[in-house]
Motif scaffolding. Structure first.
Motif, mmCIF file in Angstrom:
data_model
loop_
_atom_site.group_PDB
_atom_site.id
_atom_site.type_symbol
_atom_site.label_atom_id
_atom_site.label_comp_id
_atom_site.label_asym_id
_atom_site.label_seq_id
_atom_site.Cartn_x
_atom_site.Cartn_y
_atom_site.Cartn_z
ATOM 1 N N UNK A 29 0.857 -1.181 0.000
ATOM 2 C CA UNK A 29 0.000 0.000 0.000
ATOM 3 C C UNK A 29 0.894 1.232 0.000
ATOM 4 N N UNK A 30 0.667 2.082 -0.981
ATOM 5 C CA UNK A 30 1.452 3.307 -1.110
ATOM 6 C C UNK A 30 1.108 4.263 0.030
ATOM 7 N N UNK A 31 2.090 4.954 0.568
ATOM 8 C CA UNK A 31 1.795 5.942 1.610
ATOM 9 C C UNK A 31 1.019 7.112 1.017
ATOM 10 N N UNK A 32 0.265 7.790 1.857
ATOM 11 C CA UNK A 32 -0.489 8.951 1.416
ATOM 12 C C UNK A 32 0.457 10.082 1.036
ATOM 13 N N UNK A 33 0.083 10.839 0.028
ATOM 14 C CA UNK A 33 0.844 12.002 -0.404
ATOM 15 C C UNK A 33 0.097 13.230 0.126
ATOM 16 N N UNK A 34 0.656 13.882 1.134
ATOM 17 C CA UNK A 34 -0.033 14.976 1.799
ATOM 18 C C UNK A 34 0.248 16.315 1.138
ATOM 19 N N UNK A 35 -0.799 17.123 0.983
ATOM 20 C CA UNK A 35 -0.671 18.514 0.556
ATOM 21 C C UNK A 35 -0.387 19.365 1.787
ATOM 22 N N UNK A 36 -1.114 19.093 2.864
ATOM 23 C CA UNK A 36 -0.850 19.707 4.168
ATOM 24 C C UNK A 36 -0.527 18.549 5.105
ATOM 25 N N UNK A 37 0.690 18.539 5.623
ATOM 26 C CA UNK A 37 1.219 17.413 6.380
ATOM 27 C C UNK A 37 0.256 16.902 7.450
#
Length: 130
Positions: free
Chosen positions: A20-28
């Motif tokens: 499962x790919x980690x989430x890519x955050x726009x705001x951490x």
């Protein structure tokens, strides 16, 4: 009566072994890339929040102490005029970056908006927030 569609399931062993790919955050740790709905009653500041978010992310400024992923942003302000957005923008920042974009008019969703957004992303591949 038609037969119901069966549930699509995954067993625990398969789920635990799936990469499962980690989430890519726009705001951490607050807002990942993907669809989010900003909802609330009229006149509580949703548009102001969206504008501030778009400008802050475009600049790479932290939000509430959380890091942002800097990149191009697109604010669809479809109920506003250029004058109104400019006035609001002047109240939020003194230096709006060139990578925050505003759109006051677009096609509707099932009549071209998806294609317009795809073209925007193609023209601005560093887009992180719409």
């Amino acid at each position: 009566m038609s037969k119901p569609t069966p549930l699509q399931t995954i067993d625990g062993k398969t789920l635990m072994s799936a990469p499962i790919e980690p989430l890519d955050f726009v705001v951490d740790m607050f807002m990942s890339q993907g669809l989010h709905i900003l909802a609330g009653p009229p006149k509580v500041g949703k548009s102001w929040l969206a504008l501030w978010l778009a400008v802050s992310v475009a600049k790479g400024d932290p939000l509430w102490g959380m890091e942002t992923k800097q990149g191009s942003t697109l604010y669809l302000c479809l109920e506003d005029s250029t004058r109104r957005i400019q006035n609001r923008l002047c109240q939020i920042t003194e230096d709006a970056p060139s990578n925050v974009h505003f759109c006051m008019e677009s096609s509707i969703l099932d009549r071209g908006l998806e294609e317009q957004l795809a073209q925007f992303i193609s023209d601005h591949p560093d887009t992180v927030l719409i």
